[in-house]
Write a protein that holds these residues in place. Sequence first.
Motif, short mmCIF file in Angstrom:
data_model
loop_
_atom_site.label_atom_id
_atom_site.label_comp_id
_atom_site.label_asym_id
_atom_site.label_seq_id
_atom_site.Cartn_x
_atom_site.Cartn_y
_atom_site.Cartn_z
N VAL A 198 5.45 -9.98 7.43
CA VAL A 198 4.22 -9.19 7.52
C VAL A 198 4.10 -8.50 8.87
N SER A 199 4.56 -9.17 9.93
CA SER A 199 4.54 -8.54 11.26
C SER A 199 5.40 -7.28 11.29
N ALA A 200 6.59 -7.38 10.68
CA ALA A 200 7.48 -6.22 10.63
C ALA A 200 6.84 -5.09 9.82
N GLN A 201 6.22 -5.47 8.70
CA GLN A 201 5.55 -4.47 7.87
C GLN A 201 4.39 -3.82 8.63
N ALA A 242 -3.96 9.37 1.71
CA ALA A 242 -3.29 10.32 0.82
C ALA A 242 -1.79 10.42 1.08
N GLU A 243 -1.40 10.45 2.35
CA GLU A 243 0.01 10.63 2.69
C GLU A 243 0.79 9.33 2.76
N LEU A 244 0.16 8.31 3.31
CA LEU A 244 0.89 7.06 3.56
C LEU A 244 0.51 5.93 2.61
N GLY A 245 -0.58 6.10 1.87
CA GLY A 245 -1.02 5.03 0.99
C GLY A 245 -1.55 3.83 1.76
N LEU A 246 -2.08 4.08 2.98
CA LEU A 246 -2.57 3.00 3.83
C LEU A 246 -4.04 3.19 4.16
N ASN A 247 -4.72 2.08 4.30
CA ASN A 247 -6.09 2.10 4.81
C ASN A 247 -6.04 1.46 6.19
N PRO A 248 -6.25 2.23 7.25
CA PRO A 248 -6.14 1.69 8.61
C PRO A 248 -7.06 0.50 8.87
N ARG A 249 -8.12 0.37 8.07
CA ARG A 249 -9.07 -0.72 8.27
C ARG A 249 -8.65 -2.00 7.57
N GLU A 250 -7.60 -1.92 6.76
CA GLU A 250 -7.24 -3.08 5.94
C GLU A 250 -5.77 -3.46 6.09
N LEU A 251 -5.21 -3.29 7.27
CA LEU A 251 -3.83 -3.71 7.50
C LEU A 251 -3.74 -5.24 7.44
N THR A 252 -2.68 -5.72 6.85
CA THR A 252 -2.52 -7.15 6.68
C THR A 252 -2.34 -7.87 8.02
N ASN A 253 -3.05 -8.98 8.18
CA ASN A 253 -2.93 -9.80 9.38
C ASN A 253 -1.81 -10.82 9.20
N PRO A 254 -0.75 -10.79 10.02
CA PRO A 254 0.36 -11.72 9.84
C PRO A 254 -0.04 -13.18 9.99
N TRP A 255 -1.04 -13.46 10.84
CA TRP A 255 -1.49 -14.84 11.01
C TRP A 255 -2.18 -15.34 9.74
N ALA A 307 -1.62 -14.18 6.76
CA ALA A 307 -0.56 -14.30 5.75
C ALA A 307 0.21 -15.60 5.93
N ALA A 308 0.53 -15.94 7.18
CA ALA A 308 1.28 -17.17 7.45
C ALA A 308 0.47 -18.40 7.06
N ALA A 309 -0.80 -18.42 7.43
CA ALA A 309 -1.65 -19.56 7.10
C ALA A 309 -1.83 -19.70 5.60
N SER A 310 -2.04 -18.59 4.91
CA SER A 310 -2.23 -18.61 3.46
C SER A 310 -0.98 -19.14 2.77
N SER A 311 0.17 -18.69 3.23
CA SER A 311 1.43 -19.12 2.64
C SER A 311 1.65 -20.62 2.83
N ALA A 312 1.37 -21.09 4.05
CA ALA A 312 1.55 -22.52 4.34
C ALA A 312 0.59 -23.38 3.51
N VAL A 313 -0.65 -22.95 3.41
CA VAL A 313 -1.65 -23.70 2.64
C VAL A 313 -1.27 -23.74 1.17
N ALA A 314 -0.86 -22.59 0.62
CA ALA A 314 -0.49 -22.52 -0.80
C ALA A 314 0.68 -23.45 -1.09
N PHE A 315 1.69 -23.42 -0.22
CA PHE A 315 2.85 -24.28 -0.41
C PHE A 315 2.45 -25.76 -0.33
N THR A 316 1.61 -26.09 0.63
CA THR A 316 1.19 -27.48 0.83
C THR A 316 0.41 -27.99 -0.38
#
Length: 240
Positions: free
Chosen positions: A79-82, A141-154, A156-165
């Motif tokens: 997610v950080s790279a993205q 329109a051009e990038l398909g991105l909302n600057p206000r809603e960029l994914t937070n890598p932290w 994402a990491a916490a959600s992934s760890a919790v889901a796996f646990t």
Amino acid sequence: MDKTPGSPHPHEPHREGLASRLNWLRAGVLGANDGIVSTAGLVVGVAAATTSAAAIFTAGIAGLSAGAISMAVGEYVSVSAQRDSERALLAKERTELKEEPDFELAELADIYQSKGLTAETARKVAEELTAHDAFLAHAEAELGLNPRELTNPWTAAASSAVAFTVGALLPLLAIILPPTTARIPVTFAAVLIALAITGSVSARLGGSNRGRAVVRVVVGGALAMAVTYGIGQLAGVAGV
């Protein structure tokens, strides 16, 4: 049901970020599914080799911890790279808007014209959106991105760890709590039921066929446990 202007279907979730939230929910379900399968395979394999509850529990906790950390780190890096790429694209767009506003306005109009609007309407839409928030209009329109809603890598990491646990806890408890002779059958049953549920939920969120999704995850989970059980049996017989 009363309907107000501007909200023709108030019961439908026409809100920004809905698709993103659904994707995260689906990712959480898949993360839990990974936790179930990997931990189940591990504890079943160990239980096939030994009846020691301490050994089984230790292996399960080690697998849970390693898996959760691995998922968290992998998600954070991904997610950080993205996010870095998205920020670079947004920065480039902001610069272009500042240096070539007329060209960007024409480009935005072309985008809406390509979607089916007339040239006149597309130009008017582009002008009104630019007047309201040029950067947001071009980012979406051009990038398909909302600057206000960029994914937070932290996040994402916490959600992934919790889901796996959460997923990993089920086979761990299923193998530890029952009597020794019932450990493996109970674990198999609990895991396959849980996989059927996660497969069904994942299919519903993704809009795919539930039956096929359930069969895939259940067969895959059963195969994983069968293989590790067989390996555990061989290791136990060999005295490893």
